[in-house]
Motif scaffolding. Structure first.
Motif, PDB file in Angstrom:
ATOM      1  N   TYR A   1      95.226  -7.030  62.229  1.00 13.14           N
ATOM      2  CA  TYR A   1      93.740  -6.117  62.632  1.00 13.14           C
ATOM      3  C   TYR A   1      94.548  -4.385  62.505  1.00 13.14           C
ATOM      4  N   GLU A   2      93.675  -3.080  61.475  1.00 15.70           N
ATOM      5  CA  GLU A   2      94.724  -1.485  61.972  1.00 15.70           C
ATOM      6  C   GLU A   2      94.086  -1.605  63.584  1.00 15.70           C
ATOM      7  N   GLN A   3      94.165  -0.436  63.768  1.00 12.31           N
ATOM      8  CA  GLN A   3      94.086   0.675  65.407  1.00 12.31           C
ATOM      9  C   GLN A   3      92.780   0.451  65.575  1.00 12.31           C
ATOM     10  N   GLY A   4      92.683   0.482  66.270  1.00 13.34           N
ATOM     11  CA  GLY A   4      90.262   0.642  67.018  1.00 13.34           C
ATOM     12  C   GLY A   4      89.425  -0.199  66.094  1.00 13.34           C
ATOM     13  N   VAL A   5      89.951  -1.777  65.301  1.00 10.88           N
ATOM     14  CA  VAL A   5      88.966  -2.094  64.483  1.00 10.88           C
ATOM     15  C   VAL A   5      89.240  -3.630  65.211  1.00 10.88           C
ATOM     16  N   GLU A   6      88.207  -3.869  65.829  1.00  9.85           N
ATOM     17  CA  GLU A   6      87.902  -4.811  67.161  1.00  9.85           C
ATOM     18  C   GLU A   6      87.843  -6.185  66.339  1.00  9.85           C
ATOM     19  N   LYS A   7      88.889  -7.510  66.961  1.00  7.67           N
ATOM     20  CA  LYS A   7      88.909  -8.782  66.014  1.00  7.67           C
ATOM     21  C   LYS A   7      88.229  -9.372  66.012  1.00  7.67           C
ATOM     22  N   ASP A   8      87.621  -9.436  67.342  1.00  6.64           N
ATOM     23  CA  ASP A   8      86.642 -10.279  68.067  1.00  6.64           C
ATOM     24  C   ASP A   8      85.253 -10.027  66.878  1.00  6.64           C
ATOM     25  N   LYS A   9      84.588  -8.388  66.921  1.00  2.00           N
ATOM     26  CA  LYS A   9      84.118  -8.213  65.665  1.00  2.00           C
ATOM     27  C   LYS A   9      83.511  -8.753  64.465  1.00  2.00           C
ATOM     28  N   PHE A  10      84.539  -8.135  63.727  1.00  2.00           N
ATOM     29  CA  PHE A  10      85.629  -8.084  62.526  1.00  2.00           C
ATOM     30  C   PHE A  10      86.425  -9.847  62.553  1.00  2.00           C
ATOM     31  N   LEU A  11      86.287 -10.774  62.374  1.00  2.00           N
ATOM     32  CA  LEU A  11      86.588 -11.987  62.143  1.00  2.00           C
ATOM     33  C   LEU A  11      86.862 -12.449  59.830  1.00  2.00           C
ATOM     34  N   ILE A  12      88.070 -12.515  60.394  1.00  2.00           N
ATOM     35  CA  ILE A  12      88.611 -12.237  58.839  1.00  2.00           C
ATOM     36  C   ILE A  12      88.888 -13.916  58.974  1.00  2.00           C
ATOM     37  N   ASN A  13      88.798 -15.015  57.903  1.00  2.00           N
ATOM     38  CA  ASN A  13      89.285 -16.059  57.727  1.00  2.00           C
ATOM     39  C   ASN A  13      89.938 -16.162  56.289  1.00  2.00           C
ATOM     40  N   HIS A  14      91.243 -16.961  55.902  1.00  2.00           N
ATOM     41  CA  HIS A  14      91.835 -16.786  54.534  1.00  2.00           C
ATOM     42  C   HIS A  14      91.948 -17.848  54.576  1.00  2.00           C
ATOM     43  N   ALA A  15      91.422 -19.286  54.051  1.00  2.00           N
ATOM     44  CA  ALA A  15      91.843 -20.444  53.985  1.00  2.00           C
ATOM     45  C   ALA A  15      91.959 -20.987  52.878  1.00  2.00           C
ATOM     46  N   SER A  16      92.417 -20.215  51.975  1.00  2.00           N
ATOM     47  CA  SER A  16      92.796 -20.662  50.785  1.00  2.00           C
ATOM     48  C   SER A  16      93.288 -19.502  50.382  1.00  2.00           C
ATOM     49  N   LEU A  17      94.247 -19.914  48.561  1.00  2.00           N
ATOM     50  CA  LEU A  17      94.645 -18.852  48.156  1.00  2.00           C
ATOM     51  C   LEU A  17      93.303 -17.454  47.255  1.00  2.00           C
ATOM     52  N   THR A  18      92.485 -18.121  46.953  1.00  2.00           N
ATOM     53  CA  THR A  18      91.202 -17.728  46.074  1.00  2.00           C
ATOM     54  C   THR A  18      90.076 -16.744  46.870  1.00  2.00           C
ATOM     55  N   LEU A  19      89.937 -16.738  48.559  1.00  2.00           N
ATOM     56  CA  LEU A  19      88.930 -17.266  49.565  1.00  2.00           C
ATOM     57  C   LEU A  19      88.985 -16.134  51.082  1.00  2.00           C
ATOM     58  N   SER A  20      88.422 -14.717  51.070  1.00  2.00           N
ATOM     59  CA  SER A  20      89.020 -14.227  52.213  1.00  2.00           C
ATOM     60  C   SER A  20      87.884 -14.211  53.126  1.00  2.00           C
ATOM     61  N   THR A  21      87.262 -14.339  53.686  1.00  2.00           N
ATOM     62  CA  THR A  21      85.469 -13.901  54.267  1.00  2.00           C
ATOM     63  C   THR A  21      85.679 -12.586  55.648  1.00  2.00           C
ATOM     64  N   LEU A  22      85.054 -12.268  55.644  1.00  2.00           N
ATOM     65  CA  LEU A  22      84.618 -11.270  56.956  1.00  2.00           C
ATOM     66  C   LEU A  22      83.801 -11.693  57.302  1.00  2.00           C
ATOM     67  N   THR A  23      83.433 -11.267  58.684  1.00  2.13           N
ATOM     68  CA  THR A  23      82.141 -12.123  59.100  1.00  2.13           C
ATOM     69  C   THR A  23      82.128 -10.868  60.828  1.00  2.13           C
ATOM     70  N   VAL A  24      81.093 -10.314  60.198  1.00  2.00           N
ATOM     71  CA  VAL A  24      80.898  -9.037  60.885  1.00  2.00           C
ATOM     72  C   VAL A  24      80.081  -9.619  62.308  1.00  2.00           C
ATOM     73  N   THR A  25      80.280  -9.393  62.883  1.00  2.00           N
ATOM     74  CA  THR A  25      79.263 -10.826  64.275  1.00  2.00           C
ATOM     75  C   THR A  25      78.915  -9.947  65.089  1.00  2.00           C
ATOM     76  N   SER A  26      77.527 -10.034  65.687  1.00  2.00           N
ATOM     77  CA  SER A  26      77.001  -9.287  66.650  1.00  2.00           C
ATOM     78  C   SER A  26      76.569  -8.151  65.966  1.00  2.00           C
ATOM     79  N   ALA A  27      75.929  -7.790  64.933  1.00  2.00           N
ATOM     80  CA  ALA A  27      76.375  -7.036  63.901  1.00  2.00           C
ATOM     81  C   ALA A  27      75.153  -5.465  64.871  1.00  2.00           C
ATOM     82  N   HIS A  28      75.292  -5.138  65.322  1.00  2.00           N
ATOM     83  CA  HIS A  28      75.043  -3.302  65.452  1.00  2.00           C
ATOM     84  C   HIS A  28      74.245  -2.229  64.356  1.00  2.00           C
TER      85      HIS A  28
END
Lengths: 117, 111
Positions: free
Chosen positions: A58-85
């Motif tokens: 994560y870049e500085q200032g980006v909350e890793k617990d808020k913006f969850l990233i999963n890259h489980a395969s070589l063709t798919l990455s997901t970004l989950t915005v948790t408790s969105a405001h």
């Protein structure tokens, strides 16, 4: 050029809920994907680097617990915005490049317009 | 820290005119430079990629140049068309693989 597909293209959600955005490389394997955020009339700002099979960087200032990233395969990455405001409302874009064929050109998804109400 | 500046922020020209978009950067230790086009509400479309060892690239009516020593790149569009209207972004890749972008130049080509 290579194709990166992002889904959904737009989403509206209620404050406090979570939203998942998918980024797929359709014709190449992507060991690394990048997630950007873009505010109106502003530049794209890198949020995080997604690495297949390992934790995202994560870049500085980006909350890793808020913006969850999963890259489980070589063709798919997901970004989950948790408790969105409402302040999370923005345009989110992913990118990758087909390094496996020696090409360093970056290709981007179509972007996701997130509106939190 | 790499900083990228694009001038002008907006440009309006009549159809058929040749034009130049500018991109400047502060750190000349770059891996490559890429020009993109972004239509409203859409993602980025790659236009041209210039490796650090190259000085220019051409594709159709587009020509991009790179001068690392002065920290500048230009995107030349010949015989502009209304369909060229979009925001043009300059992205620079350093050793860390990630791209650093300018704020873009919004181009309007009037029929």
């Amino acid at each position: 050029g290579a194709v990166v597909s992002q889904h959904p293209s737009w989403v509206i959600c209620k404050s406090g809920t979570s939203v998942k955005i998918e980024c797929r490389s359709l014709d190449f394997q992507a060991t690394t994907m990048f997630w950007y955020r873009q505010f109106p009339k502003q530049s794209l700002m890198l949020m995080a680097t997604s690495n297949e099979g390992s934790k995202a960087t994560y870049e500085q200032g980006v909350e890793k617990d808020k913006f969850l990233i999963n890259h489980a395969s070589l063709t798919l990455s997901t970004l989950t915005v948790t408790s969105a405001h409402p302040e999370d409302s923005s345009f989110y874009i992913c990118s990758s490049d087909p390094r496996t064929v020696g090409n360093t050109e970056a290709f981007f998804g179509q972007g996701t317009r997130l509106t939190v109400v | 820290k790499q900083e990228v500046t694009q001038i002008p922020a907006a440009l309006s020209v009549p159809e058929g005119e040749n034009l130049v978009l500018n991109c400047s950067f502060t750190d000349s230790a770059i891996y490559n430079l890429q020009w993109f086009r972004q239509d409203p509400g859409k993602g980025l479309t790659s236009l041209l990629l210039i490796q650090s060892s190259q000085r220019e690239q051409t594709s159709g009516r587009l020509n991009a140049s790179l001068d690392k020593s002065s920290g500048r790149s230009t995107l030349y569009i010949a015989a502009s068309q209304p369909g060229d209207s979009a925001t043009y972004l300059c992205g620079i890749q350093g050793g860390s693989e990630k791209l650093v972008f300018g704020k873009g130049t919004k181009l309007t080509v009037n029929p």
